[in-house]
Design an enzyme around this catalytic site. Structure first.
Site, PDB file in Angstrom:
ATOM      1  N   GLU A  22      -2.913  -4.808  -3.221  1.00 38.66           N
ATOM      2  CA  GLU A  22      -3.380  -5.701  -4.283  1.00 38.66           C
ATOM      3  C   GLU A  22      -3.321  -5.009  -5.641  1.00 38.66           C
ATOM      4  O   GLU A  22      -2.904  -5.606  -6.642  1.00 38.66           O
ATOM      5  CB  GLU A  22      -4.824  -6.168  -4.010  1.00 38.66           C
ATOM      6  CG  GLU A  22      -4.994  -6.930  -2.720  1.00 38.66           C
ATOM      7  CD  GLU A  22      -5.309  -6.054  -1.513  1.00 38.66           C
ATOM      8  OE1 GLU A  22      -5.900  -6.579  -0.552  1.00 38.66           O
ATOM      9  OE2 GLU A  22      -4.984  -4.840  -1.507  1.00 38.66           O
TER      10      GLU A  22
ATOM     11  N   CYS B 109      -3.849   0.577  -2.943  1.00 38.96           N
ATOM     12  CA  CYS B 109      -3.839  -0.655  -2.159  1.00 38.96           C
ATOM     13  C   CYS B 109      -2.732  -1.592  -2.627  1.00 38.96           C
ATOM     14  O   CYS B 109      -2.305  -1.547  -3.791  1.00 38.96           O
ATOM     15  CB  CYS B 109      -5.182  -1.369  -2.281  1.00 38.96           C
ATOM     16  SG  CYS B 109      -6.565  -0.454  -1.581  1.00 38.96           S
TER      17      CYS B 109
ATOM     18  N   ASN C 148       0.832  -1.193   0.000  1.00 40.81           N
ATOM     19  CA  ASN C 148       0.000   0.000   0.000  1.00 40.81           C
ATOM     20  C   ASN C 148       0.872   1.251   0.000  1.00 40.81           C
ATOM     21  O   ASN C 148       1.970   1.266   0.560  1.00 40.81           O
ATOM     22  CB  ASN C 148      -1.001  -0.002   1.168  1.00 40.81           C
ATOM     23  CG  ASN C 148      -0.377  -0.094   2.539  1.00 40.81           C
ATOM     24  OD1 ASN C 148       0.542  -0.872   2.781  1.00 40.81           O
ATOM     25  ND2 ASN C 148      -0.896   0.695   3.474  1.00 40.81           N
TER      26      ASN C 148
END
Length: 130
Positions: free
Chosen positions: A52, A50, A39
């Protein structure tokens, strides 16, 4: 390096001066290559990224567009799930049966599939003409 090791390693690079909540994510692409992201916060909170999303961006930048497994880790008391936006991003590049492991730095893990994390995902099928 395993997905878990990659996620833990990249988590240390998270830029989280506002929340102090560091997250690391690692995804395995169809090729077997592992991509990682952490992040990255911004003082204008909605402008952060983020973990991901960072891992997905690294995969796509390398020319790959399909993920086969995901590992997300944070220093929280219970496993942290991907946010709603990241669930949709993961579903864009992974099939519904992709395994997503959510973990704590203390070793607690929870495993779900993308379909379990995002039932009723908006997919390319929704974009088809009638």
């Amino acid at each position: 390096m395993s997905l878990k090791e990659a996620a833990l390693k990249v988590r240390a690079n998270a830029y989280a001066p506002y929340s102090n909540f560091q997250v690391g994510a690692a995804i395995q692409a169809r090729s077997g290559v592992i991509y990682a992201g952490c992040n990255v916060e911004n003082v204008a909170y909605p402008e952060g990224t983020c973990a991901e999303a960072g891992a997905i961006a690294a995969m796509v930048a390398a020319g790959e567009t399909e993920l086969t497994e995901v590992y997300v880790v944070a220093g929280s008391p219970m496993p942290v799930t991907p946010c709603g936006g990241c669930r949709q991003k993961l579903a864009e590049f992974g099939k519904s049966d992709v395994r997503v492991t959510m973990a704590t730095t203390g070793g607690v893990e929870q495993v779900m599939t993308l379909a379990e994390l995002l039932p009723g995902a908006f997919t390319q099928d929704h974009m088809a003409e009638e």
